[in-house]
Write a protein that holds these residues in place. Structure first.
Motif, mmCIF file in Angstrom:
data_model
loop_
_atom_site.group_PDB
_atom_site.id
_atom_site.type_symbol
_atom_site.label_atom_id
_atom_site.label_comp_id
_atom_site.label_asym_id
_atom_site.label_seq_id
_atom_site.Cartn_x
_atom_site.Cartn_y
_atom_site.Cartn_z
ATOM 1 N N LYS A 154 0.854 -1.188 0.000
ATOM 2 C CA LYS A 154 0.000 0.000 0.000
ATOM 3 C C LYS A 154 0.891 1.240 0.000
ATOM 4 O O LYS A 154 1.975 1.223 0.580
ATOM 5 C CB LYS A 154 -0.895 0.043 1.240
ATOM 6 C CG LYS A 154 -1.665 -1.204 1.557
ATOM 7 C CD LYS A 154 -2.398 -1.031 2.879
ATOM 8 C CE LYS A 154 -2.902 -2.343 3.440
ATOM 9 N NZ LYS A 154 -3.544 -2.164 4.761
ATOM 10 N N SER A 155 0.427 2.301 -0.614
ATOM 11 C CA SER A 155 1.154 3.569 -0.553
ATOM 12 C C SER A 155 0.185 4.730 -0.694
ATOM 13 O O SER A 155 -0.876 4.590 -1.300
ATOM 14 C CB SER A 155 2.237 3.649 -1.643
ATOM 15 O OG SER A 155 1.651 3.878 -2.913
ATOM 16 N N LEU A 156 0.565 5.850 -0.105
ATOM 17 C CA LEU A 156 -0.176 7.099 -0.287
ATOM 18 C C LEU A 156 0.821 8.237 -0.437
ATOM 19 O O LEU A 156 1.750 8.367 0.374
ATOM 20 C CB LEU A 156 -1.102 7.390 0.889
ATOM 21 C CG LEU A 156 -2.488 6.734 0.895
ATOM 22 C CD1 LEU A 156 -3.223 7.091 2.177
ATOM 23 C CD2 LEU A 156 -3.308 7.157 -0.317
ATOM 24 N N HIS A 157 0.650 9.043 -1.477
ATOM 25 C CA HIS A 157 1.441 10.256 -1.674
ATOM 26 C C HIS A 157 0.654 11.455 -1.149
ATOM 27 O O HIS A 157 -0.538 11.594 -1.440
ATOM 28 C CB HIS A 157 1.725 10.482 -3.166
ATOM 29 C CG HIS A 157 2.822 9.641 -3.721
ATOM 30 N ND1 HIS A 157 2.772 8.267 -3.757
ATOM 31 C CD2 HIS A 157 4.013 9.995 -4.288
ATOM 32 C CE1 HIS A 157 3.875 7.800 -4.310
ATOM 33 N NE2 HIS A 157 4.638 8.818 -4.641
ATOM 34 N N PHE A 158 1.329 12.308 -0.399
ATOM 35 C CA PHE A 158 0.765 13.593 0.021
ATOM 36 C C PHE A 158 1.632 14.657 -0.645
ATOM 37 O O PHE A 158 2.799 14.827 -0.291
ATOM 38 C CB PHE A 158 0.791 13.711 1.545
ATOM 39 C CG PHE A 158 -0.009 12.646 2.232
ATOM 40 C CD1 PHE A 158 -1.350 12.844 2.525
ATOM 41 C CD2 PHE A 158 0.576 11.425 2.570
ATOM 42 C CE1 PHE A 158 -2.094 11.854 3.162
ATOM 43 C CE2 PHE A 158 -0.158 10.432 3.202
ATOM 44 C CZ PHE A 158 -1.492 10.643 3.491
ATOM 45 N N ASN A 159 1.055 15.373 -1.625
ATOM 46 C CA ASN A 159 1.864 16.104 -2.591
ATOM 47 C C ASN A 159 1.365 17.546 -2.805
ATOM 48 O O ASN A 159 0.482 17.783 -3.625
ATOM 49 C CB ASN A 159 1.859 15.321 -3.917
ATOM 50 C CG ASN A 159 2.595 16.026 -5.037
ATOM 51 O OD1 ASN A 159 2.148 16.012 -6.178
ATOM 52 N ND2 ASN A 159 3.719 16.638 -4.743
ATOM 53 N N PRO A 160 1.921 18.544 -2.070
ATOM 54 C CA PRO A 160 1.629 19.950 -2.371
ATOM 55 C C PRO A 160 2.495 20.454 -3.527
ATOM 56 O O PRO A 160 3.643 20.036 -3.689
ATOM 57 C CB PRO A 160 1.989 20.660 -1.064
ATOM 58 C CG PRO A 160 3.042 19.796 -0.447
ATOM 59 C CD PRO A 160 2.737 18.379 -0.849
ATOM 60 N N ASN A 161 1.922 21.360 -4.326
ATOM 61 C CA ASN A 161 2.609 21.916 -5.492
ATOM 62 C C ASN A 161 2.384 23.408 -5.602
ATOM 63 O O ASN A 161 1.383 23.940 -5.115
ATOM 64 C CB ASN A 161 2.088 21.258 -6.783
ATOM 65 C CG ASN A 161 2.616 19.862 -7.004
ATOM 66 O OD1 ASN A 161 3.634 19.665 -7.648
ATOM 67 N ND2 ASN A 161 1.907 18.872 -6.454
ATOM 68 N N ILE A 162 3.311 24.070 -6.297
ATOM 69 C CA ILE A 162 3.119 25.452 -6.718
ATOM 70 C C ILE A 162 3.383 25.516 -8.212
ATOM 71 O O ILE A 162 4.326 24.891 -8.714
ATOM 72 C CB ILE A 162 4.049 26.423 -5.954
ATOM 73 C CG1 ILE A 162 3.751 27.861 -6.379
ATOM 74 C CG2 ILE A 162 5.511 26.064 -6.133
ATOM 75 C CD1 ILE A 162 4.438 28.901 -5.496
#
Length: 406
Positions: free
Chosen positions: A148-156
């Motif tokens: 299992k995996s989860l990405h938590f990904n903020p971007n500008i």
């Protein structure tokens, strides 16, 4: 109040799927199902990237989105395969267990200024679910493997010119591993061995989108490697031990060229390069060497691969859009090290789908059928692998996404 209700509903959709984030659909243990709209077009949306799932495929594309926009959803994946193993008692055919895996996705984008956008995504790029009966002939290599995996990904994202958009982001990646196999103990008894552990690793991403002409755009998006130091335990009926091992998740480069040859019709061709050579071995150190020794190493030596895709979208009306896609996906595991954790081969995917607008809401749905090429696996008794023929490998994938502009 109305805006808060929309946000609560969308978050509820995706959180309901988080408990079943493991899956098995792409070559290796990669995932490319970032939204129902993209699924329907074979993931060929890197150059278009014009809805909130751009966070997954090409964050530079969020500069096309005004205000605050949110998308949530999941993809249901039902894989199946048959393995025919050659044993001293004759050939034995074993079917994988029936399971549905549900990787979720949640995205939000916001235009902060005339030329600056913010975005956030929660999604999964890696997952695996391969389960067989615990008494099958290949049980000494594996009978259950779940990643299992989860990405938590903020971007500008920044609109550098009228034609060029750039984006950058960072990721915190939760990675969870469960591997189960049998250990021969006596002529009549096996021991059950379970390895479980998890980790959080960190990476970054870069992206660009360039409008060459009014009817043509280019897109590129890079996701870095992520090192995971998995910390957990190994349990056997006769004892247990702490365990730790490193897994380096591969980098990805997504490329796309989009065209609008006529009004209401858009096309894209693309490719994804995945650096699976980072998965050269699975090495685990044990805190109690009296049980299993100081460590165990399984050689993988996976190869870098390409995934080729094409997709089409036709706006039948202001409310309804129809979509279709095709994917050819290369398998990274070489003949010398392929095993029952990922007993697969090159794959093809055929997809269809539709999107329907209701006011400020959009509902996207997709169906994809995945076909896995047959393969011969050569015997490696030291790894618990028998002479094996794989066959009838396929998967049904059903995607649903709901989005709104607030």
């Amino acid at each position: 109040m109305r805006h808060s209700a929309r946000l609560f509903l969308l978050v509820g959709v995706v959180m309901g799927a988080v408990v079943s984030v493991q899956t098995a659909s792409a070559a290796g243990f990669g995932l490319y199902e970032g939204s129902a709209r993209a699924n329907a077009q074979g993931g060929a949306v890197v150059a278009r990237a014009d809805d909130p799932s751009a966070i997954y495929y090409n964050p530079a594309g969020i500069t096309q989105l005004s205000g605050l926009q949110i998308m949530a959803g999941a993809t249901m994946i039902g894989p199946k395969t048959e393995l025919t193993t050659m044993t001293p008692m004759g050939n034995v055919t074993t079917e994988s267990e029936d399971n549905w895996w549900i990787p979720p996705h949640l995205y939000a984008t916001y235009q902060l200024q005339d030329n600056i956008w913010l975005g956030f995504g929660m999604y999964s790029r890696f997952g695996l679910g391969t389960e067989f009966d615990e008494d099958w002939p290949g049980r000494y290599n594996s009978y259950n493997a779940v990643i299992k995996s989860l990405h938590f990904n903020p971007n500008i994202a920044v609109k550098a010119t009228d034609k060029l958009s750039l984006a950058a982001g960072v990721s915190a990646v939760w990675f969870d591993l469960k591997l189960q196999r049998k250990l021969p103990y006596s002529e009549t008894q096996d021991l059950d061995m379970t390895l479980e552990g998890d980790s959080i690793g960190y990476g970054f991403n870069l992206a660009l989108r360039y409008e060459v002409l009014d009817w043509m755009a280019l897109g590129a998006s890079y996701q870095s490697r992520v090192k995971e130091t998995v910390d957990g335990d190994v349990d056997i009926q006769i004892g247990s031990t702490g365990a730790e091992g490193d897994v380096e998740l591969p980098d990805m480069l997504m490329l796309g060229v989009a065209f609008e040859p006529m009004e209401k019709l858009s096309l894209e061709v693309g490719a994804v390069y995945t650096g699976w050579s980072s998965y050269d071995e699975l090495a685990v150190d044990f805190s109690n060497p009296m049980l299993l020794g100081p460590s165990a190493v399984s050689t993988k030596n996976w190869e870098n691969t390409w995934r080729y895709c094409m997709g089409a979208e036709y706006e039948l009306s202001d409310k309804l859009a129809l979509r279709a896609g095709y994917v050819y996906d290369e398998e990274p595991s070489p003949n010398e090290t392929v095993d029952y954790l990922v007993p697969a081969n090159d794959r093809q995917i055929l997809s269809i789908g539709a999107g329907y607008k209701i006011g400020d809401w959009t509902i996207d749905a997709s169906y994809s059928y995945l076909m896995i090429a047959d393969r011969h696996i050569h015997m490696r008794l030291e790894d618990g692998v028998l002479d094996t023929e794989t066959g009838n490998g396929d998967a049904h994938m059903i995607g649903l996404s709901v989005s709104t502009k607030i």
